[in-house]
Write an enzyme that holds these catalytic residues in place. Structure first.
Site, PDB file in Angstrom:
ATOM      1  CG  ASN A  59       3.033  -0.892  -2.349  1.00  0.00           C
ATOM      2  OD1 ASN A  59       2.807  -2.075  -2.576  1.00  0.00           O
ATOM      3  ND2 ASN A  59       2.088  -0.060  -1.936  1.00  0.00           N
ATOM      4  CB  ILE A  95       0.155   1.324   2.203  1.00  0.00           C
ATOM      5  CG1 ILE A  95       1.213   0.642   1.341  1.00  0.00           C
ATOM      6  CG2 ILE A  95      -0.223   2.683   1.645  1.00  0.00           C
ATOM      7  CD1 ILE A  95       1.502  -0.780   1.738  1.00  0.00           C
ATOM      8  N   GLY A 313      -5.447  -4.531   2.285  1.00  0.00           N
ATOM      9  CA  GLY A 313      -5.104  -4.236   0.899  1.00  0.00           C
ATOM     10  C   GLY A 313      -3.986  -3.220   0.855  1.00  0.00           C
ATOM     11  CD  GLU A 314      -4.287   1.017   2.437  1.00  0.00           C
ATOM     12  OE1 GLU A 314      -3.204   1.218   3.038  1.00  0.00           O
ATOM     13  OE2 GLU A 314      -5.361   1.480   2.856  1.00  0.00           O
ATOM     14  N   GLY A 315      -1.307  -3.191  -0.485  1.00  0.00           N
ATOM     15  CA  GLY A 315       0.040  -3.746  -0.479  1.00  0.00           C
ATOM     16  C   GLY A 315       0.560  -3.951   0.921  1.00  0.00           C
TER      17      GLY A 315
END
Length: 347
Positions: A59, A95, A313-315
């Site tokens: 990621n 994340i 967000g952040e993946g």
């Protein structure tokens, strides 16, 4: 404007029939594993093999600050960007627990954060500038900076490829990037800006209205040539354009691309305006709560794997959905066929 020499080939679809035939002959009713079967065919087609694999998944989080944040278009203050970068590095962000849970590697990139970091091995320094310009008054970045972002974003994926990665997800950190994403969505899809603007990190209805008024003024003040690439440059963030470059390079290298939430969906939209074939490599992992995300997914004809109300967000959405991708690969490789298991077809 230089589109760069991304050479993305559309995966040959001939193998898809063989993949589907293999799946149809596993010990289960035909089609009974639904979306897992679709993903297995897609991944096998990307990799051009009947035995697809996932190796060293990673990621990538690109971080950057936005000049438009000076107008108060975000619920969160700009200093959050560098603070969260330290949190990523220390392993305390949302994340991070997803990455640990699923054994996924992490790379954190300074694309254009308005902060002077000390050199750290855990932070990849690709800073273009300490934040974009305020696109209420001028373009967020120059053409040179735009091209540099594409190159530098791609360089991170080349690094991953050298490390054996064949599946990559993308995340972001940047106060104001939901606003930039809303601008991209409106400009690249033709959907009314008001429908593209949402709460971001936490605005109430009045905050959203104020955010819309500022973004509408920025759109009215736009002084570019009206091309897709110019819209991307004019309203984008450094971290967003680096993600675009990363996605294009990942597709060129025939990697599977996991698309996270609203911001990354806009990044794959932007990438598709440079090379439409990039969409063949994308798996859309989730539908978030940000206003406009469902409309954007529908515009792209995308079917997200999950809808958990995520807007971090952040993946995070991509990594939350990752076990489903892994299950698809395990299904096609680990389930027995009717013949091998000596089981009579029962349907």
């Amino acid at each position: 404007m230089n589109k760069h020499s991304f050479k993305i080939e559309k995966p040959c679809k001939e193998i898809a029939t063989q993949l589907q035939d293999k799946i149809d002959n596993l010990t289960k009713p035909k089609g009974s594993l639904g979306r897992l079967e679709e993903m297995a065919v897609q991944i096998g087609t990307i990799q051009q093999t009947l035995t697809p694999t996932i190796t060293n998944p990673q990621n990538i989080i690109y971080g950057g600050d936005h000049g438009i944040a000076a107008e108060g278009i975000s619920f969160s203050p700009p200093e959050i960007t560098p603070q969260m970068v330290f949190n990523f590095i220390e392993g305390g962000a949302g994340i991070n627990f997803f990455a640990r849970q699923h054994g996924i590697g992490m790379k954190v990139v300074d694309s254009g954060i308005n902060y002077d970091f000390e050199p750290m091995s855990e932070l990849i320094d690709l800073k273009v500038r300490k934040g974009t310009r305020n696109y209420l008054h001028e373009a967020a970045m120059t053409e040179e900076e735009f091209n540099l972002c594409l190159e530098r974003g791609a360089s991170v994926i080349e690094m991953c490829h050298r490390e054996g990665t064949n599946l990559v997800s993308f995340g972001e950190m940047g106060i104001g990037n939901t606003s930039s994403s809303s601008m991209w969505m409106a400009c690249l899809t033709g959907i009314e800006l008001e429908k593209c603007v949402g709460a971001g990190s936490g605005f109430d209805s009045e905050g959203v209205k104020r955010k819309y008024r500022i973004l509408k003024a920025a759109l009215d003040n736009y002084k570019g040539d009206g091309s897709d690439l110019d819209y991307i440059r004019y309203f984008g963030g450094y971290e967003m354009v680096m993600a675009v470059g990363g996605m294009l390079k990942a597709a060129e290298l025939k990697m599977v691309i996991l698309i996270d939430g609203f911001i990354m969906t806009n990044c794959i939209l932007a990438a598709s305006r440079i090379c439409p074939e990039v969409l063949e490599y994308a798996i859309f992992t989730h539908q978030g709560d940000e206003a406009g995300h469902k409309m954007l997914l529908d515009f792209l004809g995308a079917k997200p794997l999950i809808n958990f109300g995520l807007r971090l967000g952040e993946g995070s959405g991509a990594l939350c959905a990752y076990p489903l991708i892994e299950s698809a690969v395990r299904m096609i490789n680990e389930m027995s066929s009717w013949q091998k298991a000596s089981v009579t077809k029962y349907f």
